[in-house]
Write a protein that holds these residues in place. Structure first.
Motif, PDB file in Angstrom:
ATOM      1  N   SER A  45      47.939  40.836 -11.473  1.00  0.00           N
ATOM      2  CA  SER A  45      49.156  41.295 -12.433  1.00  0.00           C
ATOM      3  C   SER A  45      48.773  41.347 -14.054  1.00  0.00           C
ATOM      4  CB  SER A  45      50.428  40.582 -12.272  1.00  0.00           C
ATOM      5  OG  SER A  45      50.296  39.072 -12.588  1.00  0.00           O
ATOM      6  N   ASN A  46      47.763  40.410 -14.258  1.00  0.00           N
ATOM      7  CA  ASN A  46      47.268  40.424 -15.717  1.00  0.00           C
ATOM      8  C   ASN A  46      46.540  41.561 -16.242  1.00  0.00           C
ATOM      9  OD1 ASN A  46      48.592  37.852 -16.074  1.00  0.00           O
ATOM     10  ND2 ASN A  46      46.575  36.665 -15.712  1.00  0.00           N
ATOM     11  N   TRP A  47      45.953  42.117 -15.315  1.00  0.00           N
ATOM     12  CA  TRP A  47      45.090  43.356 -15.620  1.00  0.00           C
ATOM     13  C   TRP A  47      46.031  44.467 -16.106  1.00  0.00           C
ATOM     14  CZ3 TRP A  47      40.284  43.924 -16.746  1.00  0.00           C
ATOM     15  CH2 TRP A  47      39.421  42.653 -16.275  1.00  0.00           C
ATOM     16  N   TYR A  48      47.371  44.570 -15.681  1.00  0.00           N
ATOM     17  CA  TYR A  48      48.317  45.353 -15.964  1.00  0.00           C
ATOM     18  C   TYR A  48      48.699  45.114 -17.550  1.00  0.00           C
ATOM     19  CZ  TYR A  48      48.591  47.361 -11.055  1.00  0.00           C
ATOM     20  OH  TYR A  48      48.291  47.721  -9.980  1.00  0.00           O
ATOM     21  N   SER A  49      48.742  43.991 -17.974  1.00  0.00           N
ATOM     22  CA  SER A  49      49.048  43.725 -19.226  1.00  0.00           C
ATOM     23  C   SER A  49      47.910  43.902 -20.196  1.00  0.00           C
ATOM     24  CB  SER A  49      49.250  42.222 -19.283  1.00  0.00           C
ATOM     25  OG  SER A  49      50.537  41.855 -18.691  1.00  0.00           O
ATOM     26  N   TYR A  50      46.724  43.724 -19.584  1.00  0.00           N
ATOM     27  CA  TYR A  50      45.486  44.136 -20.317  1.00  0.00           C
ATOM     28  C   TYR A  50      45.258  45.711 -20.510  1.00  0.00           C
ATOM     29  CZ  TYR A  50      43.981  39.284 -18.694  1.00  0.00           C
ATOM     30  OH  TYR A  50      43.859  38.054 -18.223  1.00  0.00           O
ATOM     31  N   ALA A  51      45.917  46.448 -19.393  1.00  0.00           N
ATOM     32  CA  ALA A  51      45.836  47.861 -19.516  1.00  0.00           C
ATOM     33  C   ALA A  51      46.482  48.225 -20.688  1.00  0.00           C
ATOM     34  CB  ALA A  51      46.035  48.394 -18.126  1.00  0.00           C
ATOM     35  N   LYS A  52      47.858  47.680 -20.742  1.00  0.00           N
ATOM     36  CA  LYS A  52      48.726  48.058 -21.671  1.00  0.00           C
ATOM     37  C   LYS A  52      48.359  48.096 -23.250  1.00  0.00           C
ATOM     38  CE  LYS A  52      53.866  47.647 -22.672  1.00  0.00           C
ATOM     39  NZ  LYS A  52      55.020  46.915 -22.379  1.00  0.00           N
ATOM     40  N   VAL A  53      47.518  46.792 -23.330  1.00  0.00           N
ATOM     41  CA  VAL A  53      47.004  46.604 -24.534  1.00  0.00           C
ATOM     42  C   VAL A  53      45.894  47.549 -24.989  1.00  0.00           C
ATOM     43  CG1 VAL A  53      45.514  44.923 -26.036  1.00  0.00           C
ATOM     44  CG2 VAL A  53      47.631  44.062 -24.698  1.00  0.00           C
ATOM     45  N   ARG A  61      44.209  48.097  -5.736  1.00  0.00           N
ATOM     46  CA  ARG A  61      44.177  48.140  -4.392  1.00  0.00           C
ATOM     47  C   ARG A  61      43.500  47.010  -3.935  1.00  0.00           C
ATOM     48  NH1 ARG A  61      47.366  51.302  -5.924  1.00  0.00           N
ATOM     49  NH2 ARG A  61      47.785  53.310  -5.151  1.00  0.00           N
ATOM     50  N   LYS A  62      43.901  46.085  -3.063  1.00  0.00           N
ATOM     51  CA  LYS A  62      43.152  45.103  -2.229  1.00  0.00           C
ATOM     52  C   LYS A  62      42.117  45.605  -1.198  1.00  0.00           C
ATOM     53  CE  LYS A  62      44.342  40.507  -0.423  1.00  0.00           C
ATOM     54  NZ  LYS A  62      45.342  39.532  -0.146  1.00  0.00           N
ATOM     55  N   ILE A  63      41.078  45.063  -1.406  1.00  0.00           N
ATOM     56  CA  ILE A  63      39.926  45.606  -0.635  1.00  0.00           C
ATOM     57  C   ILE A  63      39.353  44.422   0.236  1.00  0.00           C
ATOM     58  CG2 ILE A  63      39.135  47.269  -2.242  1.00  0.00           C
ATOM     59  CD1 ILE A  63      36.939  45.561  -3.149  1.00  0.00           C
ATOM     60  N   HIS A  64      39.511  43.223  -0.060  1.00  0.00           N
ATOM     61  CA  HIS A  64      39.206  42.115   0.819  1.00  0.00           C
ATOM     62  C   HIS A  64      40.115  40.911   0.205  1.00  0.00           C
ATOM     63  CE1 HIS A  64      35.571  44.000   2.533  1.00  0.00           C
ATOM     64  NE2 HIS A  64      35.064  44.606   1.128  1.00  0.00           N
ATOM     65  N   ASP A  65      39.797  40.003   0.972  1.00  0.00           N
ATOM     66  CA  ASP A  65      40.462  38.547   0.547  1.00  0.00           C
ATOM     67  C   ASP A  65      40.302  38.222  -0.875  1.00  0.00           C
ATOM     68  OD1 ASP A  65      42.418  36.344   1.194  1.00  0.00           O
ATOM     69  OD2 ASP A  65      40.528  35.031   1.385  1.00  0.00           O
ATOM     70  N   LYS A  66      41.130  38.345  -1.678  1.00  0.00           N
ATOM     71  CA  LYS A  66      41.177  38.058  -2.992  1.00  0.00           C
ATOM     72  C   LYS A  66      40.245  39.035  -3.878  1.00  0.00           C
ATOM     73  CE  LYS A  66      42.564  33.256  -2.947  1.00  0.00           C
ATOM     74  NZ  LYS A  66      42.493  32.056  -3.768  1.00  0.00           N
ATOM     75  N   GLN A  67      40.133  40.244  -3.461  1.00  0.00           N
ATOM     76  CA  GLN A  67      39.156  41.077  -4.123  1.00  0.00           C
ATOM     77  C   GLN A  67      40.133  42.520  -4.337  1.00  0.00           C
ATOM     78  OE1 GLN A  67      35.267  41.928  -2.131  1.00  0.00           O
ATOM     79  NE2 GLN A  67      34.436  40.549  -4.237  1.00  0.00           N
ATOM     80  N   TYR A  68      40.049  43.082  -5.355  1.00  0.00           N
ATOM     81  CA  TYR A  68      40.711  44.184  -5.632  1.00  0.00           C
ATOM     82  C   TYR A  68      39.859  45.222  -6.384  1.00  0.00           C
ATOM     83  CZ  TYR A  68      44.796  41.314  -5.025  1.00  0.00           C
ATOM     84  OH  TYR A  68      45.876  40.543  -4.342  1.00  0.00           O
ATOM     85  N   ARG A  69      40.225  46.481  -6.171  1.00  0.00           N
ATOM     86  CA  ARG A  69      39.338  47.560  -6.837  1.00  0.00           C
ATOM     87  C   ARG A  69      40.683  48.024  -7.766  1.00  0.00           C
ATOM     88  NH1 ARG A  69      34.988  50.076  -7.334  1.00  0.00           N
ATOM     89  NH2 ARG A  69      33.975  49.160  -5.582  1.00  0.00           N
ATOM     90  N   ILE A  70      40.053  48.197  -9.131  1.00  0.00           N
ATOM     91  CA  ILE A  70      40.939  48.511 -10.089  1.00  0.00           C
ATOM     92  C   ILE A  70      40.593  49.980 -10.827  1.00  0.00           C
ATOM     93  CG2 ILE A  70      41.987  48.067 -12.408  1.00  0.00           C
ATOM     94  CD1 ILE A  70      41.597  44.925 -11.853  1.00  0.00           C
ATOM     95  N   TRP A  71      41.364  50.966 -10.836  1.00  0.00           N
ATOM     96  CA  TRP A  71      40.928  52.272 -11.432  1.00  0.00           C
ATOM     97  C   TRP A  71      41.800  52.634 -12.657  1.00  0.00           C
ATOM     98  CZ3 TRP A  71      41.740  51.447  -5.974  1.00  0.00           C
ATOM     99  CH2 TRP A  71      40.595  51.852  -5.302  1.00  0.00           C
ATOM    100  N   VAL A  72      41.164  53.331 -13.437  1.00  0.00           N
ATOM    101  CA  VAL A  72      41.862  53.688 -14.637  1.00  0.00           C
ATOM    102  C   VAL A  72      42.450  55.023 -14.009  1.00  0.00           C
ATOM    103  CG1 VAL A  72      41.675  54.730 -16.771  1.00  0.00           C
ATOM    104  CG2 VAL A  72      40.130  52.774 -16.196  1.00  0.00           C
ATOM    105  N   VAL A  73      43.979  55.366 -14.120  1.00  0.00           N
ATOM    106  CA  VAL A  73      44.533  56.415 -13.476  1.00  0.00           C
ATOM    107  C   VAL A  73      45.078  57.201 -14.576  1.00  0.00           C
ATOM    108  CG1 VAL A  73      45.078  55.321 -11.317  1.00  0.00           C
ATOM    109  CG2 VAL A  73      46.830  55.072 -13.174  1.00  0.00           C
ATOM    110  N   GLU A  74      45.136  56.567 -15.921  1.00  0.00           N
ATOM    111  CA  GLU A  74      45.703  57.509 -17.038  1.00  0.00           C
ATOM    112  C   GLU A  74      45.081  56.919 -18.435  1.00  0.00           C
ATOM    113  OE1 GLU A  74      49.989  58.642 -19.150  1.00  0.00           O
ATOM    114  OE2 GLU A  74      49.776  58.131 -16.823  1.00  0.00           O
TER     115      GLU A  74
END
Length: 82
Positions: A45-53, A61-74
């Motif tokens: 959830s911290n990545w959403y704060s970083y993105a806001k800044v 999206r979760k891809i494996h246990d404790k691994q997520y892929r993060i996309w820039v969507v806007e």
């Protein structure tokens, strides 16, 4: 109480991990993604704060246990077609 006034003293650059991550996000292009491994519960959830800044919007999206892929969507008012 009197204080001694110093002039021409440079303010050191503040180094924070959040700043580094926000700067990283701001360098990505629309549609770019990366894999993030969560080290502690809820850290994603911290990545959403970083993105806001960074003035971008991200999706994760979760891809494996404790691994997520993060996309820039806007970025810069342009949205990624989903």
């Amino acid at each position: 109480m009197m204080y001694e006034v110093d002039k021409n003293i440079s303010l050191p650059v503040k180094k924070t991990r959040k700043g580094d991550k926000s700067k990283f996000l701001s360098t990505l292009c629309l549609g770019d993604s990366f894999v993030f491994t969560e080290e502690s519960e809820g850290e994603i959830s911290n990545w959403y704060s970083y993105a806001k800044v960074a003035k971008v919007k991200v999706a994760a999206r979760k891809i494996h246990d404790k691994q997520y892929r993060i996309w820039v969507v806007e970025k810069d008012g342009v949205k990624l077609d989903e």
